[in-house]
Design a protein around this motif. Structure first.
Motif, PDB file in Angstrom:
ATOM      1  N   ILE A  44       3.295   2.761   2.542  1.00 54.97           N
ATOM      2  CA  ILE A  44       2.348   2.812   3.890  1.00 54.97           C
ATOM      3  C   ILE A  44       2.399   1.752   4.657  1.00 54.97           C
ATOM      4  O   ILE A  44       2.963   1.748   5.812  1.00 54.97           O
ATOM      5  CB  ILE A  44       1.055   3.321   3.720  1.00 54.97           C
ATOM      6  N   THR A  45       2.241   0.671   3.873  1.00 55.14           N
ATOM      7  CA  THR A  45       2.593  -0.769   4.563  1.00 55.14           C
ATOM      8  C   THR A  45       2.522  -1.762   3.633  1.00 55.14           C
ATOM      9  O   THR A  45       2.399  -1.662   2.362  1.00 55.14           O
ATOM     10  CB  THR A  45       1.317  -1.218   5.575  1.00 55.14           C
ATOM     11  N   HIS A  46       3.109  -3.022   3.947  1.00 52.58           N
ATOM     12  CA  HIS A  46       3.381  -4.343   3.044  1.00 52.58           C
ATOM     13  C   HIS A  46       3.248  -5.346   3.887  1.00 52.58           C
ATOM     14  O   HIS A  46       3.690  -5.423   5.119  1.00 52.58           O
ATOM     15  CB  HIS A  46       4.637  -4.196   2.140  1.00 52.58           C
ATOM     16  N   TYR A  47       3.037  -6.522   3.222  1.00 50.12           N
ATOM     17  CA  TYR A  47       2.920  -7.714   4.000  1.00 50.12           C
ATOM     18  C   TYR A  47       2.907  -8.994   2.887  1.00 50.12           C
ATOM     19  O   TYR A  47       2.288  -8.866   1.805  1.00 50.12           O
ATOM     20  CB  TYR A  47       1.610  -7.932   4.755  1.00 50.12           C
ATOM     21  N   GLU A  92       0.916  -1.235   0.050  1.00 49.75           N
ATOM     22  CA  GLU A  92       0.067   0.091  -0.019  1.00 49.75           C
ATOM     23  C   GLU A  92       0.916   1.019   0.267  1.00 49.75           C
ATOM     24  O   GLU A  92       1.712   1.275   0.834  1.00 49.75           O
ATOM     25  CB  GLU A  92      -1.034   0.042   1.266  1.00 49.75           C
ATOM     26  N   ARG A 152      -4.521   6.727  -1.056  1.00 50.48           N
ATOM     27  CA  ARG A 152      -3.732   5.408  -0.960  1.00 50.48           C
ATOM     28  C   ARG A 152      -4.209   4.449  -1.828  1.00 50.48           C
ATOM     29  O   ARG A 152      -5.195   4.474  -2.395  1.00 50.48           O
ATOM     30  CB  ARG A 152      -3.735   4.998   0.446  1.00 50.48           C
ATOM     31  N   TYR A 173      -3.540   0.304  -3.323  1.00 51.11           N
ATOM     32  CA  TYR A 173      -2.696  -0.924  -2.969  1.00 51.11           C
ATOM     33  C   TYR A 173      -2.674  -1.916  -4.132  1.00 51.11           C
ATOM     34  O   TYR A 173      -3.676  -1.633  -4.820  1.00 51.11           O
ATOM     35  CB  TYR A 173      -3.216  -1.498  -1.824  1.00 51.11           C
TER      36      TYR A 173
END
Length: 102
Positions: free
Chosen positions: A73-76, A9, A41, A43
């Motif tokens: 912002i973030t990742h996984y 994201e 944002r 993703y």
């Protein structure tokens, strides 16, 4: 081969475009989902073998952060997502992306 799903994201469209481009070029993965979140944002979700998703996500993060104004912002990464997760979340291979499946 065990499958994985990876998500990134970002803030801003250029960063997610860079992440998607770098991810699919870095490893044998398929871009299975893209969407807008809120407040600028975006993703993506990619699928592939576990050994392929890890370097693809790393390349995507690097490219997103290198994009002008890019911010991750973030990742996984989820190795071997269970069928229940795949059936509820938009992570499956659809007809739309099947032609690009590697």
């Amino acid at each position: 081969m065990p499958e994985a799903v990876g998500v990134i994201e970002t803030l801003g469209f250029p960063a997610i475009l860079a992440a998607a481009d770098a991810s699919v070029k870095a490893a044998r993965v398929t871009l299975v989902y893209f969407d807008k979140a809120e407040s600028g944002r975006f993703y993506i979700a990619i699928r592939g073998g576990i050994s392929e998703v890890k370097p693809a996500i790393a390349a995507g993060i690097e490219a997103a952060e290198a994009a002008y104004g890019g911010q991750v912002i973030t990742h996984y990464i989820v190795p071997n997502p269970p069928e229940n997760v795949e059936s509820v979340l938009p992570l499956e291979y659809t007809e739309e992306v099947e032609q690009f499946r590697i």
